[in-house]
Motif scaffolding. Structure first.
Motif, PDB file in Angstrom:
ATOM      1  N   LEU B  21     -64.970  44.425  -2.232  1.00 57.27           N
ATOM      2  CA  LEU B  21     -64.977  43.842  -3.591  1.00 57.27           C
ATOM      3  C   LEU B  21     -63.775  42.930  -3.608  1.00 57.27           C
ATOM      4  N   SER B  22     -63.556  41.713  -3.959  1.00 56.88           N
ATOM      5  CA  SER B  22     -62.579  40.977  -3.903  1.00 56.88           C
ATOM      6  C   SER B  22     -61.851  40.879  -5.342  1.00 56.88           C
ATOM      7  N   CYS B  23     -60.404  40.497  -5.034  1.00 62.50           N
ATOM      8  CA  CYS B  23     -59.410  40.368  -6.466  1.00 62.50           C
ATOM      9  C   CYS B  23     -58.327  39.746  -5.960  1.00 62.50           C
ATOM     10  N   THR B  24     -58.055  38.778  -6.706  1.00 65.72           N
ATOM     11  CA  THR B  24     -56.715  37.824  -6.494  1.00 65.72           C
ATOM     12  C   THR B  24     -55.957  37.986  -7.833  1.00 65.72           C
ATOM     13  N   TYR B  25     -54.857  37.757  -7.696  1.00 66.47           N
ATOM     14  CA  TYR B  25     -54.166  37.786  -9.140  1.00 66.47           C
ATOM     15  C   TYR B  25     -53.180  36.809  -8.927  1.00 66.47           C
ATOM     16  N   ASP B  26     -52.382  36.370 -10.155  1.00 66.62           N
ATOM     17  CA  ASP B  26     -51.309  35.311 -10.197  1.00 66.62           C
ATOM     18  C   ASP B  26     -50.105  35.922 -10.741  1.00 66.62           C
ATOM     19  N   PRO B  40     -69.335  52.596 -14.986  1.00 69.96           N
ATOM     20  CA  PRO B  40     -70.895  53.099 -14.613  1.00 69.96           C
ATOM     21  C   PRO B  40     -71.549  52.522 -15.974  1.00 69.96           C
ATOM     22  N   PRO B  41     -73.148  52.739 -16.147  1.00 72.36           N
ATOM     23  CA  PRO B  41     -73.925  52.440 -17.086  1.00 72.36           C
ATOM     24  C   PRO B  41     -73.665  53.177 -18.130  1.00 72.36           C
ATOM     25  N   SER B  42     -72.864  54.127 -18.114  1.00 69.75           N
ATOM     26  CA  SER B  42     -72.265  55.078 -19.408  1.00 69.75           C
ATOM     27  C   SER B  42     -71.193  54.376 -20.137  1.00 69.75           C
ATOM     28  N   ARG B  43     -70.740  53.274 -19.366  1.00 68.52           N
ATOM     29  CA  ARG B  43     -69.567  52.531 -20.151  1.00 68.52           C
ATOM     30  C   ARG B  43     -68.273  53.021 -20.158  1.00 68.52           C
ATOM     31  N   GLN B  44     -68.357  54.178 -19.668  1.00 66.44           N
ATOM     32  CA  GLN B  44     -66.705  54.845 -19.345  1.00 66.44           C
ATOM     33  C   GLN B  44     -65.895  53.975 -18.232  1.00 66.44           C
ATOM     34  N   MET B  45     -64.539  54.238 -18.629  1.00 66.40           N
ATOM     35  CA  MET B  45     -63.791  53.268 -17.774  1.00 66.40           C
ATOM     36  C   MET B  45     -63.042  54.645 -16.756  1.00 66.40           C
ATOM     37  N   ILE B  46     -63.344  54.642 -15.472  1.00 67.27           N
ATOM     38  CA  ILE B  46     -62.681  55.699 -14.644  1.00 67.27           C
ATOM     39  C   ILE B  46     -62.006  54.821 -13.650  1.00 67.27           C
ATOM     40  N   LEU B  47     -60.561  55.522 -13.420  1.00 67.61           N
ATOM     41  CA  LEU B  47     -59.822  55.046 -12.484  1.00 67.61           C
ATOM     42  C   LEU B  47     -60.308  55.300 -11.275  1.00 67.61           C
ATOM     43  N   VAL B  48     -60.392  54.318 -10.225  1.00 67.65           N
ATOM     44  CA  VAL B  48     -60.829  54.724  -9.010  1.00 67.65           C
ATOM     45  C   VAL B  48     -59.468  54.806  -7.897  1.00 67.65           C
ATOM     46  N   ILE B  49     -58.650  53.770  -7.920  1.00 70.93           N
ATOM     47  CA  ILE B  49     -57.502  53.694  -7.195  1.00 70.93           C
ATOM     48  C   ILE B  49     -56.592  53.001  -7.637  1.00 70.93           C
ATOM     49  N   ARG B  50     -55.168  53.171  -7.256  1.00 71.46           N
ATOM     50  CA  ARG B  50     -54.109  52.457  -7.788  1.00 71.46           C
ATOM     51  C   ARG B  50     -53.274  52.050  -6.469  1.00 71.46           C
ATOM     52  N   GLN B  51     -52.332  51.190  -6.505  1.00 68.93           N
ATOM     53  CA  GLN B  51     -51.548  50.562  -5.643  1.00 68.93           C
ATOM     54  C   GLN B  51     -50.140  50.075  -6.232  1.00 68.93           C
ATOM     55  N   ASP B  86     -72.250  55.070  -6.820  1.00 67.77           N
ATOM     56  CA  ASP B  86     -71.174  54.010  -6.765  1.00 67.77           C
ATOM     57  C   ASP B  86     -71.666  52.713  -7.421  1.00 67.77           C
ATOM     58  N   ALA B  87     -72.847  52.687  -7.878  1.00 68.94           N
ATOM     59  CA  ALA B  87     -73.375  51.482  -8.588  1.00 68.94           C
ATOM     60  C   ALA B  87     -72.586  51.559 -10.090  1.00 68.94           C
ATOM     61  N   ALA B  88     -72.009  50.342 -10.360  1.00 68.07           N
ATOM     62  CA  ALA B  88     -71.120  50.208 -11.368  1.00 68.07           C
ATOM     63  C   ALA B  88     -70.452  48.878 -11.552  1.00 68.07           C
ATOM     64  N   MET B  89     -70.012  48.652 -12.630  1.00 68.88           N
ATOM     65  CA  MET B  89     -69.020  47.299 -12.811  1.00 68.88           C
ATOM     66  C   MET B  89     -67.724  47.645 -12.401  1.00 68.88           C
ATOM     67  N   TYR B  90     -67.049  47.001 -11.443  1.00 68.76           N
ATOM     68  CA  TYR B  90     -65.795  47.134 -10.996  1.00 68.76           C
ATOM     69  C   TYR B  90     -64.822  46.383 -11.434  1.00 68.76           C
ATOM     70  N   PHE B  91     -63.677  46.815 -12.000  1.00 76.89           N
ATOM     71  CA  PHE B  91     -62.733  45.918 -12.897  1.00 76.89           C
ATOM     72  C   PHE B  91     -61.268  45.984 -11.927  1.00 76.89           C
ATOM     73  N   CYS B  92     -60.740  45.028 -11.589  1.00 75.20           N
ATOM     74  CA  CYS B  92     -59.396  45.180 -10.965  1.00 75.20           C
ATOM     75  C   CYS B  92     -58.277  44.852 -11.988  1.00 75.20           C
ATOM     76  N   GLY B 107     -59.499  41.686 -14.527  1.00 75.79           N
ATOM     77  CA  GLY B 107     -60.641  40.739 -14.235  1.00 75.79           C
ATOM     78  C   GLY B 107     -61.880  40.721 -15.050  1.00 75.79           C
ATOM     79  N   LYS B 108     -62.840  39.654 -14.582  1.00 75.13           N
ATOM     80  CA  LYS B 108     -64.118  39.888 -15.431  1.00 75.13           C
ATOM     81  C   LYS B 108     -64.892  40.856 -14.980  1.00 75.13           C
ATOM     82  N   GLY B 109     -64.480  41.555 -13.685  1.00 73.98           N
ATOM     83  CA  GLY B 109     -65.591  42.476 -13.071  1.00 73.98           C
ATOM     84  C   GLY B 109     -66.611  41.880 -12.216  1.00 73.98           C
ATOM     85  N   THR B 110     -67.008  42.834 -11.242  1.00 74.83           N
ATOM     86  CA  THR B 110     -68.012  42.548 -10.265  1.00 74.83           C
ATOM     87  C   THR B 110     -68.999  43.796 -10.474  1.00 74.83           C
TER      88      THR B 110
END
Lengths: 116, 116
Positions: B21-26, B40-51, B86-92, B107-110
């Protein structure tokens, strides 16, 4: 607590009514954030607190929106004279408040607000 | 102001395959943090990874890894051995390193679909 909790989970109100949304952060977390998420969009920042001090309210859309965290724990987001455009998911997040650290924000389940 | 762009509104992958999944930022800042959240469909926001931007090494968390290209301002998420869960919306999301700018910019999500 084990995680961030929000209440109510769902709120349906009529246009013109005031609503109060509550957030109970993770125990010991210094920072608390409010975001708003429209359907199909990412969350947008509203405001945040460190302890009881409101640090940034630049995301509040207008003066009908206000937030407080009087004792540095539970926070309330109040929307006065609600309008249909206020309908959205309102999310709260908290973080430990680690100076200079990654300070990950952990989100609550959200309150889905519907204004009729 | 910082902006985050996710150019793929939807992606699909076969179970057990790999997807990126792609993400760019300015931003004009040199130090900052980047995150991927899963909704996920439950609409929780779950941290996946950080950098952390000052770290050259790409972050990894089990089947999730990132390709962080600081000069290109790119932060893609790779999911290996995709699973139905893993099926879900992913937000950067981007967060400034500077104190006083603690908000996350999303971002607007994928939307990721995992096909059995």
């Amino acid at each position: 607590g084990a995680g961030v909790s929000q209440s109510p989970r769902y709120k349906v109100t009529k246009r013109g009514q005031d609503v109060a949304l509550r957030c109970d952060p993770i125990s010991g977390h210094v920072s608390l954030y409010w975001y708003r998420q429209a359907l199909g969009q990412g969350p947008e920042f509203l405001t945040y607190f460190n302890y009881e001090a409101q640090q940034d309210k630049s995301g509040l859309p207008n003066d009908r929106f206000s937030a407080e965290r009087p004792e540095g724990s539970i926070s309330t987001l109040t929307i006065q004279r609600t309008e249909q455009r206020d309908s959205a998911m309102y999310r709260c997040a908290s973080s430990p408040g680690l100076a200079g650290g990654t300070d990950t924000q952990y989100f609550g389940p959200g309150t889905r607000l519907t204004v009729l | 102001a910082q902006t985050v762009t996710q150019s793929q509104p939807e992606m699909s992958v076969q179970e057990a395959e790999t997807v990126t999944l792609s993400c760019t930022y300015d931003t004009s800042e040199s130090d900052y943090y980047l995150f991927w959240y899963k909704q996920p469909p439950s609409r929780q926001m779950i941290l996946v990874i950080r950098q952390e931007a000052y770290k050259q090494q790409n972050a990894t968390e089990n089947r999730f890894s990132v390709n962080f290209q600081k000069a290109a301002k790119s932060f893609s998420l790779k999911i290996s051995d995709s699973q139905l869960g893993d099926a879900a919306m992913y937000f950067c999301a981007y967060r400034s390193y500077q104190g006083g700018s603690e908000k996350l910019v999303f971002g607007k999500g994928t939307k990721l679909t995992v096909n059995p």
